[in-house]
Structures are given as C-alpha cells and as structure tokens.
Design an enzyme around this catalytic site. Structure first.
Site, PDB file in Angstrom:
ATOM      1  N   ASP A 156       0.840  -1.207   0.000  1.00 55.33           N
ATOM      2  CA  ASP A 156       0.000   0.000   0.000  1.00 55.33           C
ATOM      3  C   ASP A 156       0.871   1.252   0.000  1.00 55.33           C
ATOM      4  O   ASP A 156       0.930   1.987   0.991  1.00 55.33           O
ATOM      5  CB  ASP A 156      -0.925  -0.014   1.237  1.00 55.33           C
ATOM      6  CG  ASP A 156      -1.929  -1.148   1.189  1.00 55.33           C
ATOM      7  OD1 ASP A 156      -2.289  -1.594   0.084  1.00 55.33           O
ATOM      8  OD2 ASP A 156      -2.351  -1.611   2.267  1.00 55.33           O
ATOM      9  N   LYS A 202      -0.024  -8.051  -2.759  1.00 55.87           N
ATOM     10  CA  LYS A 202      -1.375  -7.485  -2.951  1.00 55.87           C
ATOM     11  C   LYS A 202      -1.275  -6.095  -3.560  1.00 55.87           C
ATOM     12  O   LYS A 202      -0.568  -5.223  -3.054  1.00 55.87           O
ATOM     13  CB  LYS A 202      -2.116  -7.421  -1.621  1.00 55.87           C
ATOM     14  CG  LYS A 202      -3.567  -6.975  -1.799  1.00 55.87           C
ATOM     15  CD  LYS A 202      -4.355  -7.153  -0.536  1.00 55.87           C
ATOM     16  CE  LYS A 202      -4.232  -5.973   0.396  1.00 55.87           C
ATOM     17  NZ  LYS A 202      -5.262  -4.948   0.225  1.00 55.87           N
ATOM     18  N   LYS A 221     -11.839  -4.754  -4.505  1.00 59.50           N
ATOM     19  CA  LYS A 221     -13.105  -4.906  -3.761  1.00 59.50           C
ATOM     20  C   LYS A 221     -14.300  -4.373  -4.536  1.00 59.50           C
ATOM     21  O   LYS A 221     -15.004  -3.464  -4.093  1.00 59.50           O
ATOM     22  CB  LYS A 221     -13.023  -4.193  -2.405  1.00 59.50           C
ATOM     23  CG  LYS A 221     -11.988  -4.751  -1.464  1.00 59.50           C
ATOM     24  CD  LYS A 221     -12.084  -4.127  -0.088  1.00 59.50           C
ATOM     25  CE  LYS A 221     -10.974  -4.557   0.806  1.00 59.50           C
ATOM     26  NZ  LYS A 221      -9.629  -4.104   0.383  1.00 59.50           N
ATOM     27  N   ASP A 231     -20.816  -3.695  -7.394  1.00 59.18           N
ATOM     28  CA  ASP A 231     -21.559  -2.962  -8.420  1.00 59.18           C
ATOM     29  C   ASP A 231     -22.674  -3.864  -8.960  1.00 59.18           C
ATOM     30  O   ASP A 231     -22.813  -5.010  -8.516  1.00 59.18           O
ATOM     31  CB  ASP A 231     -20.579  -2.544  -9.540  1.00 59.18           C
ATOM     32  CG  ASP A 231     -20.974  -1.223 -10.188  1.00 59.18           C
ATOM     33  OD1 ASP A 231     -22.184  -1.036 -10.454  1.00 59.18           O
ATOM     34  OD2 ASP A 231     -20.085  -0.388 -10.427  1.00 59.18           O
ATOM     35  N   THR A 234     -22.055  -4.738 -14.762  1.00 60.49           N
ATOM     36  CA  THR A 234     -20.784  -4.024 -14.643  1.00 60.49           C
ATOM     37  C   THR A 234     -19.698  -4.955 -14.097  1.00 60.49           C
ATOM     38  O   THR A 234     -18.553  -4.945 -14.558  1.00 60.49           O
ATOM     39  CB  THR A 234     -20.959  -2.790 -13.735  1.00 60.49           C
ATOM     40  OG1 THR A 234     -21.993  -1.989 -14.295  1.00 60.49           O
ATOM     41  CG2 THR A 234     -19.683  -1.978 -13.622  1.00 60.49           C
ATOM     42  N   THR A 236     -12.469  -5.499   8.203  1.00 59.00           N
ATOM     43  CA  THR A 236     -11.862  -5.852   9.491  1.00 59.00           C
ATOM     44  C   THR A 236     -11.804  -4.698  10.494  1.00 59.00           C
ATOM     45  O   THR A 236     -11.599  -4.934  11.680  1.00 59.00           O
ATOM     46  CB  THR A 236     -10.440  -6.404   9.283  1.00 59.00           C
ATOM     47  OG1 THR A 236      -9.685  -5.431   8.550  1.00 59.00           O
ATOM     48  CG2 THR A 236     -10.457  -7.694   8.506  1.00 59.00           C
TER      49      THR A 236
HETATM   50  O1  LIG Z   1      -9.360  -7.065   1.264  1.00 55.37           O
HETATM   51  C1  LIG Z   1      -8.438  -6.707   2.010  1.00 55.37           C
HETATM   52  O2  LIG Z   1      -7.282  -6.970   1.733  1.00 55.37           O
HETATM   53  C2  LIG Z   1      -8.794  -6.079   3.291  1.00 55.37           C
HETATM   54  C3  LIG Z   1     -10.062  -6.339   3.773  1.00 55.37           C
HETATM   55  C4  LIG Z   1     -10.397  -5.959   5.086  1.00 55.37           C
HETATM   56  O3  LIG Z   1     -11.507  -6.228   5.563  1.00 55.37           O
HETATM   57  N1  LIG Z   1      -9.460  -5.310   5.833  1.00 55.37           N
HETATM   58  C5  LIG Z   1      -8.207  -5.003   5.347  1.00 55.37           C
HETATM   59  O4  LIG Z   1      -7.395  -4.453   6.102  1.00 55.37           O
HETATM   60  N2  LIG Z   1      -7.888  -5.319   4.046  1.00 55.37           N
HETATM   61  C6  LIG Z   1      -6.584  -4.893   3.482  1.00 55.37           C
HETATM   62  O5  LIG Z   1      -5.526  -5.559   4.147  1.00 55.37           O
HETATM   63  C7  LIG Z   1      -4.384  -4.696   4.279  1.00 55.37           C
HETATM   64  C8  LIG Z   1      -4.033  -4.595   5.741  1.00 55.37           C
HETATM   65  O6  LIG Z   1      -2.925  -3.765   5.891  1.00 55.37           O
HETATM   66  P1  LIG Z   1      -2.231  -3.496   7.311  1.00 55.37           P
HETATM   67  O7  LIG Z   1      -3.304  -3.179   8.306  1.00 55.37           O
HETATM   68  O8  LIG Z   1      -1.319  -2.341   7.025  1.00 55.37           O
HETATM   69  O9  LIG Z   1      -1.489  -4.766   7.649  1.00 55.37           O
HETATM   70  C9  LIG Z   1      -4.762  -3.362   3.628  1.00 55.37           C
HETATM   71  O10 LIG Z   1      -4.258  -3.379   2.301  1.00 55.37           O
HETATM   72  C10 LIG Z   1      -6.286  -3.392   3.586  1.00 55.37           C
HETATM   73  O11 LIG Z   1      -6.783  -2.699   2.461  1.00 55.37           O
END
Ligand SMILES: O=C(O)c1cc(=O)[nH]c(=O)n1[C@@H]1O[C@H](COP(=O)(O)O)[C@@H](O)[C@H]1O
Length: 240
Positions: free
Chosen positions: A19, A41, A70, A73, A77, A128
């Site tokens: 990220d 990811k 994620k 829609d 689409t 989460t």
């Molecule tokens: O789909 C995901 O990856 C995701 C879903 C979710 O419910 N919660 C969640 O934290 N994520 C992703 O998981 C990663 C967690 O990152 P950290 O919290 O920095 O370890 C991020 O890229 C979030 O976008």
C-alpha cells in the site's frame, strides 16, 4: 476445475500488501520481497499510482498478484469488469459479499469464461476495521452473525473464499469446513497486545494460521518497518 489451494500453489501463506503511493519505493520492495512471500497485494493505493508497472514487474518475476479492488456494483458491470483483468499475474481478486447473489454469480461467470485458469474469487464479508457497535448500526446483530450471513451468500453464489478478521476464523471453519479459502488481514506480529492501527481483532501470524487462515495479508508491519526485509523474515519465522 482444480481445488483452490492447488490452483494457487503459493510457496507460503504470507501476502504482502504494498500500500504505497511511491512507484520507486513500491517497485524496490516488490523486487526485493516479492520473491520471499506467497503473494503480493495490489490494492487501490498502488493501483492508481503505479499499477501498470506493479503488474508488469510481478509478471516478469513470476510473483502471484492479489488484485484487491473490492468491486461492488451491479451484475452487468461486474461481469464486464472481471472479463477484462489486465494481467495473467493476477491470481486472486476481491468483491464485496454485500453485492449479493446475482453480483457474485456474475463475477464467477466472468472468471470461468476466461481461457486460462481463473484467479480465486474472494468475497469480503465485514471489513476488518468494523467494531461490534458499527456492525449493529449497519443492521447486523453482531460481527459473527454478519460474517455468517454474508459468507453464506457469497460461498453459495460461487465465491472460492472469504475475507474476514482473524477473530472470526474458528467459527467460520466450524460452519463451512475446510474447503473455502479464508483470507485474513488484521495480522500483527505481537498479536492483540501489539500496535493494531485500525485493525479490530488483530492476531499474530501463528494464531491466525492455527485458527484456520489460508492467507495472511500484512501491510504496515512490513512496509512501515525500519527494515522491511527483516520484518518479512521475522513474520515468516513465526509461521514455522
Ligand atoms: O481485502 C483486504 O485486503 C482487506 C479487507 C479488510 O476487511 N481489511 C483489510 O485491512 N484489508 C486490506 O488488508 C491490508 C491490511 O494492511 P495493514 O493493516 O497495514 O497490515 C490493507 O491493504 C487493507 O486494504
């Protein structure tokens, strides 16, 4: 079609969430750490900043990519979107279970129509970061019940697996057995006592694996570490 774990064939269950907005920093970590982890990811943050080079580099190095946009829609689409995945390196994608049966089935149809082996289709249940108070405000009696309802819709509509927080894993395995693929963000090296940021119900890598996770998604504990390579090795060591 081959079973999902065999289809993915990951070398380990660690998924590095890159990220990062900076292309140079992101590509350096992708090249350095990508070969160590099971998957990398690509979420909306890198995708919009340096997505094309993310995907071409992963393709060149043979690193499996989890494209985490994620989608949520209408079915048409979703079908058109998932019929146009931009790289064969993409081995996993996410949709929101809240899109419902027809949307998830459209995603399944689009992936199954591809000529090569389709990426895993993973449905996000409840994000989460959501607390019990927030999920009640959204109309679910509890996180556990929300994950159960959304997960049942997703799995019966063609999803290969689910995203949930590690605190829900044990009940999810009891409910759905060993076949579905469970993806858990909210992984922190020191478990619930360590820095959790915005992650509710965090667990250590070992705890999450013991409770039934297939893929541990880790971002900040690696990308914000003073030594990301050392942090990666230390997480891999915890996996045993
Ligand atoms: O789909 C995901 O990856 C995701 C879903 C979710 O419910 N919660 C969640 O934290 N994520 C992703 O998981 C990663 C967690 O990152 P950290 O919290 O920095 O370890 C991020 O890229 C979030 O976008």
């Amino acid at each position: 079609m081959r079973e999902i774990r065999e289809r993915l064939g990951l070398k380990n269950p660690l998924c590095l969430a890159l990220d990062l907005t900076d292309r140079g920093q992101g590509l350096a970590l992708l090249r350095d750490l990508g070969p160590l982890v099971g998957m990398v990811k690509c979420g909306p943050v890198p995708y919009l900043s340096w997505g094309e080079s993310f995907l071409s580099t992963a393709e060149e190095l043979g690193i499996p990519v989890f494209l985490d946009l994620k989608w949520h829609d209408i079915p048409n689409t979703i079908f058109e979107t998932l019929s146009r995945l931009p790289s064969p390196a993409i081995r996993m994608v996410t949709i929101h279970a809240q899109g419902g049966q027809a949307m998830i089935a459209a995603a399944r149809r689009a992936l199954d129509a591809s000529e090569s082996e389709p990426p895993a289709l993973i449905a996000v249940t409840l994000l989460t970061h959501l607390t019990e108070v927030e999920v009640k405000e959204m109309g679910y009696p509890s996180r556990e019940e929300g994950v159960a309802r959304l997960g049942s819709v997703a799995l019966s509509s063609g999803a290969d697996g689910l995203v949930m927080s590690p605190g829900e894993l044990a009940r999810a395995r009891t409910r759905w057995g060993g076949t579905p693929y469970f993806v858990t963000p909210g992984i922190r090296p020191q478990g619930p006592i360590g820095a959790r940021d915005d992650q509710f119900n965090a667990r250590s890598p070992r705890e999450a694996l013991n409770e039934g996770s297939d893929l541990l998604v880790v971002g900040r504990p690696i990308i914000a570490a003073r030594d990301p390579r050392e942090a990666t090795y230390s997480l891999l060591a915890d996996l045993g």
